[in-house]
Design an enzyme around this catalytic site. Structure first.
Site, PDB file in Angstrom:
ATOM      1  N   SER A   1      46.667 -10.560  -3.373  1.00 18.74           N
ATOM      2  CA  SER A   1      47.061 -10.574  -1.968  1.00 18.74           C
ATOM      3  C   SER A   1      47.741  -9.275  -1.594  1.00 18.74           C
ATOM      4  O   SER A   1      48.424  -8.654  -2.408  1.00 18.74           O
ATOM      5  CB  SER A   1      48.014 -11.745  -1.707  1.00 18.74           C
ATOM      6  OG  SER A   1      48.529 -11.699  -0.396  1.00 18.74           O
ATOM      7  N   SER A   2      47.564  -8.900  -0.336  1.00 26.84           N
ATOM      8  CA  SER A   2      48.258  -7.729   0.201  1.00 26.84           C
ATOM      9  C   SER A   2      49.600  -8.113   0.802  1.00 26.84           C
ATOM     10  O   SER A   2      50.380  -7.241   1.191  1.00 26.84           O
ATOM     11  CB  SER A   2      47.393  -7.062   1.277  1.00 26.84           C
ATOM     12  OG  SER A   2      47.167  -7.974   2.344  1.00 26.84           O
TER      13      SER A   2
ATOM     14  N   THR B   1       0.824  -1.212   0.000  1.00 23.12           N
ATOM     15  CA  THR B   1       0.000   0.000   0.000  1.00 23.12           C
ATOM     16  C   THR B   1       0.857   1.260   0.000  1.00 23.12           C
ATOM     17  O   THR B   1       0.535   2.248  -0.678  1.00 23.12           O
ATOM     18  CB  THR B   1      -0.935   0.008   1.224  1.00 23.12           C
ATOM     19  OG1 THR B   1      -1.821  -1.111   1.138  1.00 23.12           O
ATOM     20  CG2 THR B   1      -1.747   1.293   1.302  1.00 23.12           C
TER      21      THR B   1
ATOM     22  N   THR C   1      -4.349  -1.391  -4.274  1.00 28.04           N
ATOM     23  CA  THR C   1      -2.965  -1.846  -4.125  1.00 28.04           C
ATOM     24  C   THR C   1      -2.850  -3.317  -4.513  1.00 28.04           C
ATOM     25  O   THR C   1      -1.849  -3.755  -5.081  1.00 28.04           O
ATOM     26  CB  THR C   1      -2.494  -1.666  -2.671  1.00 28.04           C
ATOM     27  OG1 THR C   1      -2.401  -0.268  -2.380  1.00 28.04           O
ATOM     28  CG2 THR C   1      -1.137  -2.313  -2.430  1.00 28.04           C
ATOM     29  N   ASN C   2      -3.916  -4.072  -4.242  1.00 28.36           N
ATOM     30  CA  ASN C   2      -3.849  -5.520  -4.408  1.00 28.36           C
ATOM     31  C   ASN C   2      -3.863  -5.995  -5.857  1.00 28.36           C
ATOM     32  O   ASN C   2      -3.612  -7.172  -6.117  1.00 28.36           O
ATOM     33  CB  ASN C   2      -4.992  -6.182  -3.638  1.00 28.36           C
ATOM     34  CG  ASN C   2      -4.933  -5.859  -2.167  1.00 28.36           C
ATOM     35  OD1 ASN C   2      -3.936  -5.339  -1.675  1.00 28.36           O
ATOM     36  ND2 ASN C   2      -6.013  -6.150  -1.457  1.00 28.36           N
TER      37      ASN C   2
ATOM     38  N   THR D   1      36.492 -37.596 -12.453  1.00 28.07           N
ATOM     39  CA  THR D   1      35.254 -37.840 -11.718  1.00 28.07           C
ATOM     40  C   THR D   1      35.617 -37.963 -10.255  1.00 28.07           C
ATOM     41  O   THR D   1      36.580 -38.644  -9.906  1.00 28.07           O
ATOM     42  CB  THR D   1      34.572 -39.134 -12.206  1.00 28.07           C
ATOM     43  OG1 THR D   1      35.472 -40.229 -12.076  1.00 28.07           O
ATOM     44  CG2 THR D   1      34.135 -39.004 -13.660  1.00 28.07           C
TER      45      THR D   1
END
Length: 488
Positions: A320-321, A103, A143-144, A189
């Site tokens: 990576s840091s 609504t 609204t519905n 597999t």
């Protein structure tokens, strides 16, 4: 000094409330803003367009039925066109998750359109005697029926965008399947060596999965095309003029350009939300395929020295840091995460659809929030997967070949010639000693070198049939069959 905010007084069934004088939204939108500070996210932009298109189509239909004057209709239509073009979007202030079955979103649209229409007619915002949010903009609606229709339209639009990206992915995978058709690698597999496969065959398999997803996307759009507009509060059409009921969806098709249809049973379409569950399930299936593919890409590109190292993904950023030179498979990783989220969203959508009672489900806001998120983020994930990963993948051809040549799995091809038990014995010995399968077969006199070369041709192993059968003489084949029988 900062400018002092000026207010106008608006009234609803709850009472009076101050609304900023310059605001196009009204009292009901403002109450929703205060009541539902949930996600911090406002209405989806495509949803704004969809609900405004509904209001435009409704105004046109009501005018054609003689229910609203042309003067008011023209003002509403012009206001709607302005919003569709991008204006006044900041005036749609309600949260995507809200109580009230939508609504608040419906009234937010009604109020913004009404106040802009009032201005266009020379009045002041808030003077609803000129254009009323309920009596004019929302005429013949509830609204519905507005909110579900709006949600389906938005999902439909987002599905079209996802479909475009999936078609691009399908095409990119086909191109890679062709490019890698001569690359022999080891099939696996349960992550253990199996038998040879062409890298192109793997990529073609991915393309087939995406092709099925594209077929399902059409079914998803079909689920979203049937709308309950005209059903008003519970699907019975109370307060909707018969002419309006007959023509409003046709006008909505003209306004939106979408292939929409009015649902056959408006009561059913108002209370039952299984179509959203089906659509979400299709997105979930697509997410599973995408995530599995991403898993494979991460595995095949693992390394570069200590993993599979069969393919190279385009390097996109530092990994990576702390570890210099490390590059991570960030694009497949983001695809995985989007998939996890969509799969989780599917459960939320399922439970919300199940939770409705009688003539209405009050939980469509959370359904739309999660469904839109799943469709939209999947489209973005597929887009970056194509542009930043698939098209730039290269194959480590020699490394793939070396892995196959050194594998025990190729011994499967000699089973028809020496029997399963003897082949298993050779395989076990190769694993324990580190010797090659080819060398052990020759040493034990099971096959001569010329026959073995034909039988263990890795390219022929990637096609149906008994490897080497069409190239070995009948006399030699009969000899193998007799030896195999005696061994058994």
């Amino acid at each position: 000094m900062a400018d002092t905010i000026k207010y106008r007084i608006e009234r609803d069934s709850i009472g009076e409330k101050q609304v900023p004088e310059d605001a196009y939204y009204g009292v009901q939108s403002l109450r929703a803003l205060e009541n539902f500070p949930i996600t911090g996210l406002r209405m989806h932009q495509d949803m704004i367009v969809s609900i405004v298109e509904i209001k435009k189509a409704s105004a046109i239909t009501n005018c054609e039925a003689g229910l609203i004057s042309k003067k008011v209709t023209d003002a509403i239509v012009k206001a709607c066109d302005e919003i569709v073009s991008g204006k006044l979007r900041d005036q749609f202030i309600v949260d995507q998750i809200q109580g009230g079955a939508g609504t608040s979103i419906n009234m937010n649209a009604n109020e913004v359109i009404a106040n802009r229409a009032i201005e266009l007619l020379g009045g002041k915002k808030g003077d609803y005697s000129i254009v009323n949010p309920n009596d004019h903009v929302n005429y013949g609606q509830s609204t519905n029926d507005v909110f579900p229709t709006c949600g389906k339209m938005t999902a439909y639009k987002l599905l079209i965008k996802l479909e475009v990206q999936l078609k691009r992915l399908h095409g990119a995978l086909i191109e890679k399947a062709i490019e890698f058709d001569d690359v022999i690698k080891m099939g696996r597999t349960q992550l253990q060596d199996a038998v040879p496969i062409r890298l192109g065959q793997e990529f073609r398999a991915y393309s087939e999965a995406i092709k099925r997803d594209l077929t399902r996307m059409q079914r998803a759009k079909d689920e979203m095309k049937y709308v309950n507009l005209g059903g008003t509060a519970i699907g019975t059409g109370l307060n909707a003029d018969e002419q309006y009921l007959q023509f409003v969806v046709q006008n909505l098709v003209k306004v939106s350009g979408l292939d929409l249809m009015q649902a056959f049973d408006l009561v059913d379409a108002t209370q039952n939300l299984d179509g959203y569950v089906a659509t979400s399930g299709i997105i979930k299936s697509c997410s599973v395929n995408l995530s599995k593919m991403a898993n494979d890409l991460r595995l095949m590109s693992s390394g570069p020295r200590t993993g599979f190292g069969e393919i190279n993904l385009p390097p996109k950023q530092n990994g990576s840091s702390i570890m210099p030179g490390k590059v991570n498979p960030v694009i497949p990783e983001v695809v995985n995460q989007v998939a996890f989220n969509a799969i989780g969203n599917d459960m939320t959508i399922t439970m919300a659809a199940e939770a409705g009672q009688l003539e209405l489900n009050a939980f469509e806001p959370i359904i739309f929030y999660k469904l839109f998120e799943s469709i939209e983020t999947t489209a973005y994930a597929v887009e970056t997967l194509v542009d930043n990963c698939i098209v730039g993948i290269t194959a480590n051809r020699e490394h793939c070949k070396a892995l196959v040549d050194n594998s025990v799995g190729i011994i499967t091809a000699i089973c028809p010639y020496v029997g399963y038990a003897k082949a298993a014995e050779i395989a076990k010995k190769a694993i324990n000693t580190g010797e090659s399968v080819r060398k052990l077969i020759i040493e034990e006199g099971l096959l001569d070198e010329e026959s073995l070369k034909i039988i263990l041709d890795t390219m022929s192993m990637t096609e149906p049939g008994i490897s080497g059968k069409d190239k070995l003489s009948d006399e030699r084949m009969n000899g193998f069959a007799e030896d195999n029988t005696r061994t058994a």
